[in-house]
Design a protein around this motif. Structure first.
Motif, short mmCIF file in Angstrom:
data_model
loop_
_atom_site.label_atom_id
_atom_site.label_comp_id
_atom_site.label_asym_id
_atom_site.label_seq_id
_atom_site.Cartn_x
_atom_site.Cartn_y
_atom_site.Cartn_z
N ARG A 70 0.91 -1.15 -0.14
CA ARG A 70 0.08 0.14 0.03
C ARG A 70 0.83 1.23 0.04
O ARG A 70 1.77 1.40 0.68
CB ARG A 70 -1.02 0.01 1.21
N ILE A 71 0.86 2.27 -0.79
CA ILE A 71 1.43 3.47 -0.96
C ILE A 71 0.44 4.81 -0.70
O ILE A 71 -0.73 4.65 -1.48
CB ILE A 71 2.16 3.60 -2.48
N TYR A 72 0.58 5.59 -0.08
CA TYR A 72 -0.06 6.71 0.28
C TYR A 72 0.47 7.88 -0.61
O TYR A 72 1.76 8.31 -0.17
CB TYR A 72 -0.32 7.08 1.71
N PHE A 73 -0.34 8.61 -1.43
CA PHE A 73 0.00 9.65 -2.33
C PHE A 73 -1.14 10.83 -1.91
O PHE A 73 -2.19 10.49 -1.59
CB PHE A 73 -0.18 9.56 -3.70
N ASP A 74 -0.77 11.90 -1.93
CA ASP A 74 -1.68 13.09 -1.81
C ASP A 74 -1.32 14.29 -2.94
O ASP A 74 -0.66 15.24 -2.59
CB ASP A 74 -1.69 13.84 -0.40
N ILE A 109 -4.93 10.66 -4.69
CA ILE A 109 -5.21 10.82 -3.16
C ILE A 109 -5.74 9.85 -2.52
O ILE A 109 -6.79 9.25 -2.82
CB ILE A 109 -6.19 12.03 -3.31
N GLY A 110 -4.87 9.45 -1.26
CA GLY A 110 -5.07 8.24 -0.57
C GLY A 110 -4.22 7.03 -0.71
O GLY A 110 -3.20 7.20 -1.62
N TRP A 111 -4.70 5.90 -0.43
CA TRP A 111 -3.85 4.67 -0.61
C TRP A 111 -4.06 4.05 -1.88
O TRP A 111 -5.22 3.76 -2.29
CB TRP A 111 -4.27 3.63 0.65
N ILE A 112 -3.03 3.58 -2.36
CA ILE A 112 -3.18 2.89 -3.86
C ILE A 112 -2.58 1.43 -3.11
O ILE A 112 -1.53 1.33 -2.53
CB ILE A 112 -2.10 3.47 -4.57
#
Length: 187
Positions: A70-74, A109-112
């Motif tokens: 899981r990767i978090y981007f914003d 935006i959020g978890w991938i």
């Protein structure tokens, strides 16, 4: 804001903390190092400082079964620093990694969540090293921000499922605290 496990993590355990993390570069001032990738805080981030591709390596001491990343981007906060194209790779060393997934991200935006299991057999990825390569950013940005990465492995089977024998003679070699309990299950 604290990072939480998602619904897709049920039956899995977070093994991020047992990996040795390294990055191809990071901004020296302001605390933007690799430790920001697993600190559990969505307000911190790793910031690269150099030419693309930007690399994040997570290496395990022994081959580890992995199911999920899981990767978090914003994008709202990071804009041109937010990745638009990433490659998920795995292998034994940085020199022999093979690409598992190539992801095109549209203002994330959020978890991938990225399933690391074999697509045909469903077996876990069995690797020493997982690598995330940031190949491009939104708006042609040079450096990148990644806020969190989590790696998940399957929960271990119960002790009884791992022991292929059930005779009392064999069970006496099991950890002494479990011997009497396991013996009571054998009949």
């Amino acid at each position: 804001m604290a990072a939480k496990d998602g619904d897709d993590c049920e039956g899995l355990r977070n093994v991020s903390a047992i990996g040795a993390w390294s990055v191809s570069s990071h901004k020296l001032s302001g605390g933007f190092g690799a430790e920001s990738l697993w600190d559990g805080n969505l307000d911190t981030f790793w910031q690269s400082d150099g030419p693309q591709p930007h690399l994040i390596n997570i290496q395990f001491m022994r081959k580890t079964d992995l199911h999920l990343m899981r990767i978090y981007f914003d994008y709202r906060q990071d804009e041109s620093y937010c990745p638009s194209k990433i490659s998920i790779r795995a292998g034994s060393t940085p020199q022999d990694v093979q690409e598992l997934h190539l992801l095109e991200l549209e203002e994330p935006i959020g978890w991938i969540s990225v399933d690391l299991r074999d697509e045909t057999t469903g077996h876990a990825l069995h690797a020493h090293l997982v690598q995330v390569a940031i190949l491009a950013n939104h708006q042609n940005g040079k450096d990148t921000h990644v806020r969190q990465i989590q790696l998940y492995a399957p929960l271990k089977n119960s002790v009884l499922e791992e022991i292929p024998f059930s005779t009392a003679e064999f069970l006496m070699y099991v950890h002494p605290f479990r011997f009497l309990f396991l013996l009571s299950l054998v009949d």
